[in-house]
Design an enzyme around this catalytic site. Structure first.
Site, PDB file in Angstrom:
ATOM      1  N   GLU A 154      23.923 -37.624 -38.443  1.00 26.30           N
ATOM      2  CA  GLU A 154      24.810 -36.443 -38.450  1.00 26.30           C
ATOM      3  C   GLU A 154      24.973 -35.875 -39.856  1.00 26.30           C
ATOM      4  OE1 GLU A 154      25.678 -35.039 -35.749  1.00 26.30           O
ATOM      5  OE2 GLU A 154      25.629 -36.598 -34.208  1.00 26.30           O
ATOM      6  N   ASP A 295      16.138 -36.587 -28.120  1.00 23.89           N
ATOM      7  CA  ASP A 295      15.834 -35.156 -28.214  1.00 23.89           C
ATOM      8  C   ASP A 295      15.254 -34.661 -29.536  1.00 23.89           C
ATOM      9  OD1 ASP A 295      18.287 -35.738 -29.372  1.00 23.89           O
ATOM     10  OD2 ASP A 295      19.460 -34.324 -28.217  1.00 23.89           O
ATOM     11  N   GLU A 388      27.610 -32.449 -19.163  1.00 24.67           N
ATOM     12  CA  GLU A 388      26.817 -33.383 -19.975  1.00 24.67           C
ATOM     13  C   GLU A 388      25.707 -34.030 -19.151  1.00 24.67           C
ATOM     14  OE1 GLU A 388      27.021 -32.691 -22.961  1.00 24.67           O
ATOM     15  OE2 GLU A 388      28.155 -34.186 -24.027  1.00 24.67           O
ATOM     16  N   GLU A 409      22.466 -25.771 -26.703  1.00 18.13           N
ATOM     17  CA  GLU A 409      21.033 -25.910 -26.385  1.00 18.13           C
ATOM     18  C   GLU A 409      20.470 -24.847 -25.438  1.00 18.13           C
ATOM     19  OE1 GLU A 409      23.100 -28.410 -26.794  1.00 18.13           O
ATOM     20  OE2 GLU A 409      22.149 -29.621 -28.361  1.00 18.13           O
TER      21      GLU A 409
END
Ligand code: DMJ
Length: 602
Positions: A154, A295, A388, A409
């Protein structure tokens, strides 16, 4: 051997005893899924899939005028400023705004994360003065020398990525630039500072990084060696950018070492799992898919290949893609399968997977991207957001995964697909998203994550990616001539000059967005690494010349020792092409570099 997941899925569904409230077409698909294997479905149901695609296309046939798009851009700006001002008024210098209690909290560190993440969005929306104010505020207030355990992943994508893109956009923002920009500058130094704090995590026997590092003390001796796949493979964009801008290869080297180590752990059928022990290289979670935990690893192989013109990365991705298409794709949905056996382990769609159609469009796989997008858009329309997790056979949300934390996304994919096709279906998704978020998530001081899309309960959290990504992609979707869409020929100011002597032509090759939507400029990387290389070559030429001069004045050269390393060629070694053979830079630019270096050194 491939097996159907139907029987396993039915058992799980019976145990869960969920109430199914899906609309007609989802129930229809769910019924099909519960009575046939997915392999069977993919051969037997083209008619109903075509009907579904037709229905969705028909519903999205509306055309948007430029005037409507401009009006929507204004609404997106208002959304941004409502969230941004609320953060500044109620939460700064904490990492995030809490939109229900109107206060702040530290989440991923303690570095005013939302402000760093939102910085380049200010410029995307055209606010140069605030961009400049915040850029200097961050320089004055943010300190990475803190005793905080931070996520390596992150911190990299949000902090390092955010600072790098702000640094690269500083010229367009009209900021005063130091003479070495874009190869140096205060925001670049901040990004480098933050990234250096992450380097201890990469000092492992395999080169794959730990998931967490203490910014002051390094990796804790009790730190778990288990981390997710994306946590190993999501560094090449930021770290190669740092290396190529600064000339310090360390960052790119550690990112590549981690990628190569991860590549070697793939299964015999070419898939990777979800969590790995970075010391023993054992896969701890063996589910293979394209969503949570994995991802951005795939995303970075593709974008890294494009940004760095790197075939090794592209070949890695293409080999994965063959296995992904073969084992996980069913009717343009992507499921989770066991990484060694290829059998379905979870027939769910996760909202994080919605980046995939965008990535496919970057690769030119448009047909498949469009069909997958339609699947995902149908879920958005069902709930007014993406839960989700979404059970594909049931056509409904999954227990405890009903939330929508305002993720970007699907909007990101819409932006890429609109750019590639010009189809206004993607604008319709953008408008749907804008209206849903306004209606469901807006609070008096910000926008709140949706805890449950079924009843619109909210969570007291506004993730920084809402300002960094969701709003940025939404705005860019409705602004097709924005300079960030690149290309070098369209729109105003799609390229600019920069660098010492103005020899860098920036933005002309388009921009690559990191996984937090921070745009990086491949031209700057190229220019700065040329610059470093040119300096080295010129230094060698100068040493060579002065050496030659001395030698010609002293004819007793047999008595001298060997030539210095930098001049002597080893057997079989080729000299790099001389500076003036560079085919890319205009002649005048090359001369200006020569002038610069000679005057610097004399
Ligand atoms: C972001 O932080 C990044 O896009 C990351 O790759 C995935 N999760 C969030 C957005 O959903």
């Amino acid at each position: 051997m491939r097996t159907s997941f139907t029987s396993r899925f039915l058992t799980a569904a019976q145990q869960r005893q969920e109430v199914i409230r899906a609309p007609v077409f989802h129930s229809f698909i769910g019924a099909l899924f519960s009575s046939v294997s997915l392999r069977g479905l993919s051969m037997r149901a083209p008619g109903c899939v075509a009907l579904l695609v037709w229905l969705l296309n028909d519903a999205a046939a509306r055309q948007f005028t430029e005037e409507e798009m401009s009006g929507i851009r204004q609404r997106i700006k208002s959304m941004f400023y409502h969230a941004y001002n609320s953060y500044l008024d109620n939460a700064f210098p904490y990492d995030e705004l809490r939109p229900l209690t109107c206060d702040g909290q530290d989440t991923w560190g303690s570095f005013s994360l939302t402000l760093i993440d939102a910085l380049d969005t200010l410029l995307v929306l055209g606010n140069r003065t605030e961009f400049e104010r915040v850029a200097s505020l961050l320089q004055d207030t943010v300190d990475f020398d803190i005793d905080v355990n931070a996520s390596v992943f992150e911190t990299n994508i949000r902090v390092v990525g955010g600072l790098l893109s702000a640094h690269l956009l500083a010229g367009r923002a009209g900021m005063e630039l130091e003479s070495g920009w874009p190869c140096s500058g205060p925001l670049l130094r901040m990004a480098e500072d933050a990234a250096r704090k992450l380097l201890p995590a990469f000092q492992t026997p395999t080169g794959m990084p730990y998931g967490t590092v203490n910014l002051l003390h390094g990796v804790s001796p009790t730190e778990t060696p288990v981390t997710c796949t994306a946590g190993v493979g999501t560094f090449i964009l930021e770290f190669a950018t740092l290396s190529r801008l600064t000339g310090d290869a360390t960052f790119e080297n550690v990112a590549r070492r981690a990628l190569r180590a991860l590549w070697k752990t793939r299964s015999d059928i070419g898939l990777v799992g979800n969590h790995i022990d970075i010391v023993s290289k054992k896969w701890v979670a063996q589910d293979a898919g394209i969503g949570a935990g994995v991802d951005s690893y795939f995303e970075y192989l593709v974008k890294g290949a494009i940004m760095l013109q790197d075939e090794e990365l592209l070949n890695m991705f293409l080999e994965y893609d063959r296995a992904i298409q073969n084992y996980t794709r069913f009717d343009d949905w992507y499921l989770w399968v066991h990484m060694h056996k290829g059998t379905v382990s979870m027939p769910v769609f996760q909202s994080l997977e919605a980046f995939w159609p965008g990535l496919q469009s970057l690769l030119g796989n448009l047909d498949s991207a469009v069909r997958t997008f339609q699947n995902y858009y149908s879920v958005w329309r069902q709930f007014g957001g993406l839960p989700e997790f979404y059970s594909i056979p049931q056509g409904y949300t999954v227990d405890k995964r009903e939330g929508y934390p305002l993720r970007p996304e699907l909007i990101e994919s819409a932006m890429y697909l609109f750019r590639a096709t010009g189809d206004h279906t993607y604008l319709q998704l953008g408008l749907d998203a804008l209206e849903s978020i306004e209606r469901i998530a807006k609070t008096p001081c910000g926008y709140a994550s949706v805890k449950d899309l079924r009843d619109h309960q909210l969570d007291n959290r506004m993730e920084s990616f809402f300002l960094a990504e969701t709003i940025k992609y939404l705005y860019l979707l409705f602004d097709p001539t924005h300079f960030l869409h690149g290309g070098g020929t369209e729109g105003d100011g799609s390229w600019e000059e920069g660098g010492e002597g103005g020899q860098c032509v920036l933005g002309a090759g388009g921009f690559i967005f990191n996984t937090e939507a921070h745009p990086l400029d491949p031209a700057a990387l190229y220019c700065c690494s040329r610059h470093t290389q040119d300096r080295r070559e010129l230094r060698d030429i100068l040493i060579n010349l002065s050496q030659h001069d001395r030698q010609s004045k002293q004819p007793t050269k047999e008595t001298e020792g060997p030539a210095p390393e930098s001049i002597a060629l080893k057997p079989g070694e080729k000299k790099t092409p001389p500076l003036l053979s560079c085919p890319v830079q205009p002649f005048s630019a090359r001369l200006s570099i020569l002038g610069q270096v000679f005057s610097d050194n004399t």
